[in-house]
Design an enzyme around this catalytic site. Structure first.
Site, PDB file in Angstrom:
ATOM      1  CG  HIS A  57      -7.448  -9.962  -6.224  1.00  0.00           C
ATOM      2  ND1 HIS A  57      -8.699  -9.401  -6.412  1.00  0.00           N
ATOM      3  CD2 HIS A  57      -6.970  -9.445  -5.059  1.00  0.00           C
ATOM      4  CE1 HIS A  57      -8.953  -8.578  -5.400  1.00  0.00           C
ATOM      5  NE2 HIS A  57      -7.926  -8.587  -4.562  1.00  0.00           N
ATOM      6  CE  LYS A  97      -3.728  -2.577   0.656  1.00  0.00           C
ATOM      7  NZ  LYS A  97      -4.829  -2.709  -0.303  1.00  0.00           N
TER       8      LYS A  97
END
Length: 480
Positions: free
Chosen positions: A294, A175
């Site tokens: 994902h 992140k």
């Protein structure tokens, strides 16, 4: 009368429209071992009987159309048609039914999830006679499963490659997910891996944007992996997202990852598509790469209870198409996921055989024969206080991923990784000693924090963070 007209009349053709149930509702039918079975949640329009609605689903997802056609006489409908063979009312709902449909295996191309879904969840979902339609579960017959490669490697082979046993694997999504340069991104990867994580991860929407092109990211991440491995003596990995705008570009990125010698790549299997995913899974098996999956876009398809497709179906489809990991919710984090339902599809991902289990939303017994299992990934809004629950819920064969729960540590990325590794090791040791993680979890974390300042700091930061919202998708039994 023309010869063509005479031919039609001779085979008994009669133009017009007739009820679907006359042909496609067959309650006397006993499904074959080779049939693909589907459980649909059907909400008919007012005035449409359940038998007609179920038959319409069977017809429109197999051989039927809205009117009789003379070419029906040129094939065998009894051989190829779908059949609605059983209907159950949904508890607590006035006009909703679970309709069971059997499809002959010859309707589907071998080894193609794309073709299977094009039929079963195709145009029928826009059918006007239905207010809503949801595919709850599929039974994939062994005969069809054996036409698929499945996961590139599976759980045991992955553990052997990594030389890591007896605990969940630890990961972290880097992140901020967008905006970092490749060098700064690689630095974060290195710090997290050096601190004790097994994996770091590209976020699902990190592909090849102007701020960080894929080749630069791959190079800096590979450097981070090798440096962390040298310092820790552990095998490390980073999920390099190979998802791209074309299949050719996707494979090119996977080839470059293999040339760098990294252990794992990643794909967004729903936005990328099943054809692309299966192609990548085949490449990964042939070239020794693990494949992380994902599920970006899944909630568009599966979150609404009455319409769409349940994630357990998408999970089965992924096991056919191929992937070694797949995101599966957390139960305790920020993303949707009711415990029993989540455990139901976690079993479908990992186990060789699962029985019908209404308490977990499993409608069919499913055998996977020799198909490798898939590691469920818990990711999304989790931190060190969740570690006991995650360890208890998901068990050893799982990946626990802490993005903000690593990089949000007040002392930095490496201490954040240390905190998570210490918390995990403490929970695994406590479980192995016979302690109850569900009841003693907070105590176990506090005890470990006494000798780990990194964990103590993490506990203080996230002590008040909770995501307590009711699940949207719950089992029907809750309404009884």
């Amino acid at each position: 009368m023309s010869p063509q007209t005479e031919t039609k009349a001779s085979v008994g053709f009669k133009a017009g429209v007739k009820d679907y149930k006359l042909t496609y509702y067959t309650p006397e039918y006993v499904p074959l071992d080779t049939d693909i079975l589907a459980a649909f949640r059907v909400t008919p329009q007012p005035g449409v009987p359940s038998e007609e609605a179920g038959a319409a689903v069977a017809a429109e997802s197999s051989t039927g159309t809205w009117t009789t056609v003379w070419t029906d006489g040129l094939t065998s409908l009894d051989r190829y048609k779908g059949r609605c063979y059983h209907i159950d009312p949904v508890p607590g709902e006035e006009n909703q039914y679970i309709c069971y449909v059997a499809y002959p295996l010859d309707l589907f191309e071998e080894g193609s999830v794309t073709n299977m879904f094009t039929s079963i969840v195709g145009n029928v979902f826009g059918f006007k006679a239905l207010r809503a339609l949801r595919l709850e579960d599929l039974r994939i017959p062994v005969a069809y499963i054996k036409t698929f490669q499945g996961p590139p490697h599976g759980i045991q082979v992955e553990r052997d490659k990594l030389n890591k046993y007896g605990r969940p694997l630890l990961g972290c999504t880097i992140k901020p997910k967008l905006g970092l340069s490749a060098k700064n991104y690689g630095r974060a990867v290195y710090e997290c891996l050096r601190g004790g994580l097994d994996f770091t991860k590209d976020d699902e929407n990190v592909n090849s944007q102007p701020f960080m092109r894929w080749r630069d990211r791959f190079l800096f991440c590979a450097e981070a992996i090798y440096k962390a491995q040298a310092e820790t003596g552990e095998i490390k990995g980073h999920y390099l997202n190979a998802t791209a705008g074309t299949c050719e570009e996707m494979i090119k990125r996977a080839v470059f990852a293999r040339e760098l010698g990294v252990p794992i790549v990643m794909h967004d299997y729903l936005t990328g598509g099943f054809t692309a995913n299966t192609s990548l899974a085949h490449y990964c098996r042939d070239n020794g790469l693990l494949l992380h999956i994902h599920r970006a876009m899944h909630a568009v398809i599966d979150r609404q209870k009455n319409h769409g497709m349940h994630f357990r179906v998408l999970a089965k489809a992924l096991r056919l198409s191929g992937g070694d990991h797949i995101h599966a919710g957390t139960v305790v984090g920020k993303l949707e996921g009711e415990r029993d339902i989540t455990l139901g599809f976690v079993d479908l991902l990992r186990d060789d055989y699962t029985e019908i289990d209404a308490d977990r939303g499993i409608y069919f017994t499913q055998s996977w024969v020799s198909t490798p299992g898939v590691l469920p990934v818990a990711s999304g809004g989790i931190h060190v206080w969740h570690m006991p629950a995650l360890t208890e819920i998901f068990g050893d064969d799982s990946v626990l991923q802490f993005g903000g729960g690593t990089l949000g540590h007040p002392w930095g990325n490496a201490p954040g990784a240390v905190a998570n590794r210490v918390a995990l090791e403490a929970c695994v040791q406590a479980r192995n000693e016979g302690r109850d993680l569900a009841r003693e979890g907070a105590t176990i974390i506090r005890e470990a924090a006494k000798w780990s300042p990194e964990l103590a700091a993490a506990c203080e930061v996230w002590k008040e963070i909770k995501f307590e919202f009711p699940a949207v998708d719950v089992l029907d039994k809750a309404k009884k």
